[in-house]
Motif scaffolding. Structure first.
Motif, PDB file in Angstrom:
ATOM      1  N   ARG A  74       8.424  -2.945   2.099  1.00 40.69           N
ATOM      2  CA  ARG A  74       8.452  -3.389   3.563  1.00 40.69           C
ATOM      3  C   ARG A  74       8.180  -2.247   4.240  1.00 40.69           C
ATOM      4  N   MET A  75       7.493  -2.580   5.487  1.00 34.51           N
ATOM      5  CA  MET A  75       7.271  -1.417   6.353  1.00 34.51           C
ATOM      6  C   MET A  75       8.278  -1.208   7.508  1.00 34.51           C
ATOM      7  N   THR A  76       9.600  -1.957   7.268  1.00 35.44           N
ATOM      8  CA  THR A  76      10.526  -1.534   8.193  1.00 35.44           C
ATOM      9  C   THR A  76      10.765  -0.163   8.055  1.00 35.44           C
ATOM     10  N   LYS A  77      10.769   0.680   9.287  1.00 30.57           N
ATOM     11  CA  LYS A  77      10.774   2.149   9.139  1.00 30.57           C
ATOM     12  C   LYS A  77      12.243   2.730   8.787  1.00 30.57           C
ATOM     13  N   VAL A  78      13.395   1.954   9.081  1.00 31.05           N
ATOM     14  CA  VAL A  78      14.694   2.323   8.671  1.00 31.05           C
ATOM     15  C   VAL A  78      14.791   2.334   7.140  1.00 31.05           C
ATOM     16  N   LEU A  79      13.916   1.549   6.363  1.00 31.90           N
ATOM     17  CA  LEU A  79      14.187   1.372   4.917  1.00 31.90           C
ATOM     18  C   LEU A  79      13.262   2.565   4.214  1.00 31.90           C
ATOM     19  N   ARG A  80      12.716   3.343   5.000  1.00 35.68           N
ATOM     20  CA  ARG A  80      11.672   4.290   4.377  1.00 35.68           C
ATOM     21  C   ARG A  80      12.182   5.765   4.125  1.00 35.68           C
ATOM     22  N   GLY A  81      13.284   6.029   4.861  1.00 40.65           N
ATOM     23  CA  GLY A  81      13.519   7.478   4.558  1.00 40.65           C
ATOM     24  C   GLY A  81      13.686   7.813   3.060  1.00 40.65           C
ATOM     25  N   GLY A  82      12.675   9.002   2.692  1.00 38.78           N
ATOM     26  CA  GLY A  82      12.973   9.584   1.700  1.00 38.78           C
ATOM     27  C   GLY A  82      12.100   8.804   0.548  1.00 38.78           C
ATOM     28  N   LYS A  83      11.610   7.640   0.854  1.00 35.61           N
ATOM     29  CA  LYS A  83      10.826   6.935   0.105  1.00 35.61           C
ATOM     30  C   LYS A  83       9.285   6.758   0.363  1.00 35.61           C
ATOM     31  N   VAL A  84       8.489   6.082  -0.448  1.00 32.07           N
ATOM     32  CA  VAL A  84       6.970   5.579  -0.242  1.00 32.07           C
ATOM     33  C   VAL A  84       6.751   4.484  -0.387  1.00 32.07           C
ATOM     34  N   LEU A  85       6.246   4.172   0.969  1.00 29.58           N
ATOM     35  CA  LEU A  85       5.812   2.473   1.185  1.00 29.58           C
ATOM     36  C   LEU A  85       4.784   2.268   0.382  1.00 29.58           C
ATOM     37  N   LEU A  86       4.866   1.452  -0.473  1.00 28.58           N
ATOM     38  CA  LEU A  86       3.359   0.789  -1.481  1.00 28.58           C
ATOM     39  C   LEU A  86       3.109  -0.334  -0.545  1.00 28.58           C
ATOM     40  N   ASP A  87       2.209   0.181   0.260  1.00 26.45           N
ATOM     41  CA  ASP A  87       1.580  -0.889   1.272  1.00 26.45           C
ATOM     42  C   ASP A  87       0.400  -1.786   0.755  1.00 26.45           C
ATOM     43  N   TRP A  88       0.744  -2.931   0.105  1.00 22.80           N
ATOM     44  CA  TRP A  88      -0.108  -4.127  -0.458  1.00 22.80           C
ATOM     45  C   TRP A  88      -0.882  -4.524   0.574  1.00 22.80           C
ATOM     46  N   SER A  89      -0.414  -4.451   1.904  1.00 26.36           N
ATOM     47  CA  SER A  89      -1.191  -5.495   2.790  1.00 26.36           C
ATOM     48  C   SER A  89      -2.455  -5.096   3.292  1.00 26.36           C
ATOM     49  N   GLN A  90      -2.893  -3.860   2.749  1.00 28.12           N
ATOM     50  CA  GLN A  90      -4.378  -3.402   2.769  1.00 28.12           C
ATOM     51  C   GLN A  90      -5.075  -4.244   2.278  1.00 28.12           C
ATOM     52  N   ASN A  91      -4.821  -5.187   1.356  1.00 26.98           N
ATOM     53  CA  ASN A  91      -5.830  -6.133   0.542  1.00 26.98           C
ATOM     54  C   ASN A  91      -5.729  -7.547   1.216  1.00 26.98           C
ATOM     55  N   ASN A  92      -5.253  -7.506   2.589  1.00 28.42           N
ATOM     56  CA  ASN A  92      -5.764  -8.664   3.587  1.00 28.42           C
ATOM     57  C   ASN A  92      -7.221  -8.561   3.794  1.00 28.42           C
ATOM     58  N   THR A  93      -7.771  -9.568   3.694  1.00 28.70           N
ATOM     59  CA  THR A  93      -9.140  -9.265   3.917  1.00 28.70           C
ATOM     60  C   THR A  93      -9.524  -9.277   5.387  1.00 28.70           C
ATOM     61  N   ALA A  94      -8.680  -9.187   6.192  1.00 27.08           N
ATOM     62  CA  ALA A  94      -8.992  -8.953   7.847  1.00 27.08           C
ATOM     63  C   ALA A  94      -8.747  -7.315   7.963  1.00 27.08           C
ATOM     64  N   LYS A  95      -8.129  -6.768   6.766  1.00 29.25           N
ATOM     65  CA  LYS A  95      -7.666  -5.433   7.166  1.00 29.25           C
ATOM     66  C   LYS A  95      -8.827  -4.348   6.436  1.00 29.25           C
ATOM     67  N   THR A  96      -8.724  -3.132   7.069  1.00 31.08           N
ATOM     68  CA  THR A  96      -9.559  -2.104   6.566  1.00 31.08           C
ATOM     69  C   THR A  96      -8.891  -0.950   6.170  1.00 31.08           C
ATOM     70  N   THR A  97      -9.447  -0.086   5.308  1.00 31.27           N
ATOM     71  CA  THR A  97      -8.866   1.351   4.787  1.00 31.27           C
ATOM     72  C   THR A  97      -9.883   2.334   4.985  1.00 31.27           C
ATOM     73  N   ILE A  98      -9.250   3.646   5.250  1.00 32.69           N
ATOM     74  CA  ILE A  98     -10.186   4.662   5.462  1.00 32.69           C
ATOM     75  C   ILE A  98     -11.234   4.923   4.102  1.00 32.69           C
ATOM     76  N   ALA A  99     -12.324   5.159   4.409  1.00 27.50           N
ATOM     77  CA  ALA A  99     -13.328   4.970   3.302  1.00 27.50           C
ATOM     78  C   ALA A  99     -13.102   6.492   2.584  1.00 27.50           C
ATOM     79  N   PRO A 100     -12.927   6.505   0.911  1.00 30.80           N
ATOM     80  CA  PRO A 100     -13.117   8.102   0.316  1.00 30.80           C
ATOM     81  C   PRO A 100     -14.206   8.555   0.742  1.00 30.80           C
ATOM     82  N   TYR A 101     -13.904  10.048   0.962  1.00 29.12           N
ATOM     83  CA  TYR A 101     -14.810  11.087   1.509  1.00 29.12           C
ATOM     84  C   TYR A 101     -15.070  11.105   3.047  1.00 29.12           C
ATOM     85  N   SER A 102     -14.423   9.781   3.587  1.00 35.78           N
ATOM     86  CA  SER A 102     -14.498   9.974   5.136  1.00 35.78           C
ATOM     87  C   SER A 102     -13.977  11.123   5.815  1.00 35.78           C
TER      88      SER A 102
END
Length: 308
Positions: free
Chosen positions: A221-249
């Motif tokens: 979950r993206m809630t910042k208070v939960l993320r200290g010392g951890k890694v967010l596994l952001d699954w939401s980038q697979n929403n078809t409306a979203k984009t991700t930085i292109a490799p090599y960009s």
């Protein structure tokens, strides 16, 4: 008429007017627009393989990375006539647009044109479009590993191995990319014949499963208070409306780094992991070839995502 600050060049048969090539875009290192163009020229075949067929959202820094920035989706005024565009539906647009006309970057001239506009970051969806602009099903899955405060690339590498092992159980091959910013992305090729919502749901289940197994390392979950010392596994980038930085960009950060494909051997030594500057990414490409050849627009399809 071309001014004293402009230079007319021929890029693979395309005429371009480049402006202020000596302009410093990265003040910390003195890196100029001409040097950024040199970088994209060096990695062009691999970068274009990641962009081909995908509408490109640009993030621009007209006054360099210490100046203001903005995202641009629609093609700007003065787009060269040889740049192919595609009109895509834009449901839920924050600017209340029903459609967006994106550029499709298909050759070196297109890359140089964008860098000339100070488009330092190129973001793409995980789906392609057909010649007539129809949106296809996603052909790859991405998970973004975003370290919270107190975590870094070492923790991202630890989680990357867990993701790799779990996805291998479902037949997927994962490819790691350090983002050029803080964390990294993992990509996997898909069959390309499933609805994007199925892909998003699979990525979400993956994140929640790994969070349940490794609660000291993973948060889904993206809630910042939960993320200290951890890694967010952001699954939401697979929403078809979203984009991700292109490799090599390139990335528009303080230092001129790029989204860099990595080997799994490198992730076995997390203490030495760091974000890579342009020069190293170009040198690696020259020495190792394209580490993401299995993800390019013309690569063979992967397996389907399993349904619940």
């Amino acid at each position: 008429m071309v001014s004293a600050e402009e230079q007319v060049v021929d890029v693979e048969g395309r005429r371009l007017v480049l402006r202020r090539l000596e302009k410093v875009l990265y003040p910390a290192t003195g890196t100029t627009k001409a040097e950024v163009i040199g970088y994209v020229q060096a990695v062009a075949p691999a970068l274009l393989a990641q962009l081909r067929g995908r509408p490109v959202t640009r993030k621009r820094w007209v006054d360099g990375v210490r100046g203001p920035t903005f995202f641009e989706k629609n093609v700007p005024r003065g787009v060269p006539e040889w740049v192919r565009t595609v009109e895509v539906d834009s449901p839920g647009s924050t600017k209340k647009r029903e459609t967006v006309v994106y550029p499709l970057v298909e050759d070196l001239a297109g890359l140089v044109w964008l860098v000339n506009l100070a488009a330092l970051e190129l973001h793409v969806p995980q789906w392609q479009v057909t010649e007539d602009g129809a949106v296809l099903a996603p052909d790859r899955l991405v998970v973004d590993l975003d370290p919270g405060e107190g975590a870094g690339l070492a923790e991202c590498a630890e989680l990357a191995h867990l993701v790799r092992e779990r996805m291998a159980e479902d037949g997927f091959t994962c490819h790691p990319v350090t983002s050029g910013s803080k964390g990294m992305q993992l990509y996997a090729r898909l069959a390309g014949d499933q609805d994007g919502e199925l892909v998003r749901q699979y990525a979400k289940r993956l994140a929640e499963e790994l969070e349940a197994r490794h609660p000291a390392l993973v948060v889904s979950r993206m809630t910042k208070v939960l993320r200290g010392g951890k890694v967010l596994l952001d699954w939401s980038q697979n929403n078809t409306a979203k984009t991700t930085i292109a490799p090599y960009s390139p990335r528009g950060r303080e230092n001129p780094c790029a989204a860099a494909p990595r080997t799994w051997d490198e992730l076995d030594d997390p203490g030495s992991l760091r974000q890579l500057p342009f020069g190293e990414v170009a040198e690696r490409y020259g020495a190792l070839g394209d580490l993401l050849a299995d993800l390019g627009a013309d690569a063979a399809p992967g397996p389907p995502v399993p349904t619940p």
